[in-house]
Design an enzyme around this catalytic site. Structure first.
Site, PDB file in Angstrom:
ATOM      1  CB  CYS A 106      -0.876  -0.035   1.186  1.00 17.86           C
ATOM      2  SG  CYS A 106      -1.938  -1.358   1.406  1.00 17.86           S
ATOM      3  CB  ALA A 181     -11.792   5.914 -10.820  1.00 20.81           C
ATOM      4  NE  ARG A 414      -8.573  12.735 -17.936  1.00 21.54           N
ATOM      5  CZ  ARG A 414      -8.563  11.184 -17.655  1.00 21.54           C
ATOM      6  NH1 ARG A 414      -7.399  10.551 -18.059  1.00 21.54           N
ATOM      7  NH2 ARG A 414      -9.524  10.551 -17.156  1.00 21.54           N
ATOM      8  CG  HIS A 516      -3.581  10.260 -15.218  1.00 22.85           C
ATOM      9  ND1 HIS A 516      -3.885   9.334 -14.192  1.00 22.85           N
ATOM     10  CD2 HIS A 516      -4.794  10.090 -16.167  1.00 22.85           C
ATOM     11  CE1 HIS A 516      -5.026   8.631 -14.460  1.00 22.85           C
ATOM     12  NE2 HIS A 516      -5.415   8.853 -15.540  1.00 22.85           N
TER      13      HIS A 516
END
Length: 585
Positions: A106, A181, A414, A516
């Site tokens: 994580c 997502a 974006r 990204h």
């Protein structure tokens, strides 16, 4: 691999966790188990005790003693529980290591204060590489990378009759795809038709080209649009739920498909693909890195050289190789080489996105396309690597600056949204939404779970919490709500106005742009063949996913990444299997 959530899809992170059941310590697990277990308890017995690269045997023994990941998750009452992770059912050894200090996976993305048995604060150094072996294997198709493109290619090739192996350098599968997502763009699907959404291949193609500044390879963009509906149908046939349809930046209509309720698409699709690969008994090897693509004297690809974590180097002979290893957003040196202005910028990507597949391709003469086209996502939570999905804006959230004012059409592309935020004071902005928007998208709960959200019972209280002028914020929201009522955003011409912000409570997340997605990569044909610098296809070499160039041009539209991975993964898998059938032994 869709709005590519930064390196962590906060949308899914409602499940993420961060405390381990054992107290900390600095000794490896082998030391902690002394007196309680023998080497054979973990490694088995025999003349030669070995561990396979994927560490399946060790993990089986971990589960036999401690229980499954799900069972471990139920034992912990901590607010953030690492055994209830958005990463899915991963190996125990992804975090817990026997002979080096353990380190929670994580922490590749999250700044949690984790205590883990035998753990340290930073990743431990890898054990010395195992010696090379003369071992050689034989398959029809090798797939490099176990993200959505790799899994899709492997499943497609397998179903076409090929013997397939997937090689993944990370200790877990999923790549960036499991962090996606927002959703998957597709035009003319049954789900759109059921909702009365009029869309077409030509409109999706036009939006993709416009979003990419017309730098896209038109043929590849058309393949993306033309095959998008069948890719949704293919996933649905495997058991995926893509019934919810929303909109993301640059789209003319609602075409972003995701699970019911607007849940994050990446983890769901990844789990569906993992399950289908397991049902087919496809050979998947993690902790294994392809270090070289092999060729014969005529330049035809004949297999790969693999470096296994425990087995050392060995050869896999194959009739076709598919590169699906992703882009290079998590390679800061390479990002800075192509775009010096992005030096030092955070990334939303998982740590394996370093461009290895691109290097493997160029080593055998592959040509590259659009390498300087690197996308920064406008909404990465400030001070973190957690990407706030574009779907939040798609469901109605607005962006305001530190003066409490809107400054951009929230659903512009974006690149334009990122540039607008970087032009504001502090080079950051606030994503503002209300309880109505929160309830409209399941992913949002994850941001609360990660303590990324400021809130107030009124707009005045929210303004105080984020330190912006209350009168300005109230006026901004009132003006936006008027635009929603009149179906006309007079100030910024936002094309969709899904809902007004009138339902208390009110919320805000500070966001900043982060690296990204890399639009550039290996140059391919519409058949996913990798092209050499002379314009000819390299025989036996295919590629799919983010590590290829040409599909997106200067800027990728949110929702087009997952669509690309599935569509071109299917094409690569089909054509690799076809080549394998026609190639001699």
């Amino acid at each position: 691999m869709s709005s590519r959530i930064g390196i962590v899809m906060a949308a899914l992170l409602v499940l993420v966790s961060a405390t381990v059941l054992w107290a900390g310590g600095s000794e490896p697990l082998a030391k902690l188990h002394e007196g309680k277990a023998t080497c054979a308890d973990c490694h088995g017995s025999g003349k030669k005790i070995r561990v396979d690269d994927s560490e399946k045997g060790v993990n089986k023994n971990c589960v036999g003693c401690h229980g499954t990941l799900a069972e471990m998750g139920k034992k912990s009452q901590e607010e953030v529980n690492p055994h209830k992770s958005h990463l899915g059912d991963i190996n125990c050894t992804a975090c817990h290591h026997g002979h080096t200090a353990s380190w929670a996976y994580c922490l590749s993305c999250h700044p949690f204060d984790m205590k883990i048995a035998g753990g340290g604060a930073t990743p431990s150094k890898a054990a010395p590489a195992a010696k090379s072996r003369k071992r050689a294997e034989k398959v029809d198709v090798v797939v490099i990378g176990a993200g959505a493109a790799g899994f899709t290619a492997a499943i497609t090739a397998h179903d076409a009759g090929a013997k397939v192996v997937i090689i993944e350098k990370q200790p877990i599968t999923g790549g960036n795809s499991m962090l996606a997502a927002g959703g998957m763009n597709a035009a003319g699907t049954t789900f759109q038709k059921e909702k009365g959404i009029a869309d077409s291949v030509d409109l999706m193609y036009k939006d993709t080209m416009t979003g990419g500044g017309d730098l896209n390879d038109p043929a590849l963009a058309m393949v993306l649009a033309r095959n998008s509906a069948s890719s949704v149908a293919w996933l649905t046939g495997l058991g995926a739920d893509l019934s919810d349809v929303g909109r993301m930046g640059g789209a003319s209509v609602n075409r972003t498909h995701r699970p019911k309720g607007g849940a994050a698409v990446g983890a769901h699709i990844t789990e569906v693909l993992r399950r289908n690969a397991a049902q087919r008994n496809i050979d998947i090897r993690v902790n294994s890195k392809v270090v070289k693509i092999l060729e014969d004297k005529k330049g035809r690809v004949t297999g790969v050289r693999v470096a296994g974590k425990h087995s050392g180097e060995y050869t896999i002979n194959a009739k076709a190789v598919i590169i699906a290893a992703g882009g290079f957003s998590a390679n800061p040196e390479r990002v800075a080489y192509y775009r010096p202005e992005y030096k030092g910028m955070t990334t939303s990507n998982q740590p394996g996105a370093t461009g290895d597949g691109i290097d493997l391709g160029t080593a055998v003469g592959a040509d590259l396309k659009d390498m300087k086209e690197i996308q920064i996502h406008p909404t990465v939570a400030a001070g973190s690597r957690t990407l706030i999905t574009e779907a939040v804006r798609g469901n109605g959230a607005i962006l305001v600056n530190h003066e409490g004012k809107r400054f951009v059409n929230e659903l512009t592309t974006r690149d334009k949204a990122s540039a607008a935020i970087l032009a504001q004071k502090g080079q950051s902005a606030y994503l503002v939404f209300d309880d109505g928007i929160r309830k409209s998208l399941k992913q949002i709960d994850g941001y609360f779970h990660l303590n990324l959200v400021q809130q107030g019972g009124t707009l005045k209280e929210l303004a105080a919490a984020i330190k912006v002028p209350a009168d300005a914020l109230e006026a901004t929201v009132a003006s936006y709500n008027k635009g929603v009522d009149e179906k006309n955003d007079a100030e910024f011409k936002r094309p969709d106005l899904p809902r007004a912000l009138r339902t208390a409570k009110y919320y805000a997340i500070e966001v900043k742009p982060g690296v990204h997605y890399t639009m550039g990569g290996l140059k391919i044909t519409t058949a996913s063949e990798v092209l050499a610098k002379d314009g000819k296809a390299i025989s036996g070499l295919f590629a799919a996913g983010e590590g290829t160039g040409g599909v997106h041009g200067k800027n990728r539209l949110g929702g087009n990444s997952i669509s690309q991975t599935i569509t071109f993964g299917r094409i690569a898998g089909e054509n690799a299997a076809k080549l394998a059938k026609t190639t001699g032994p």
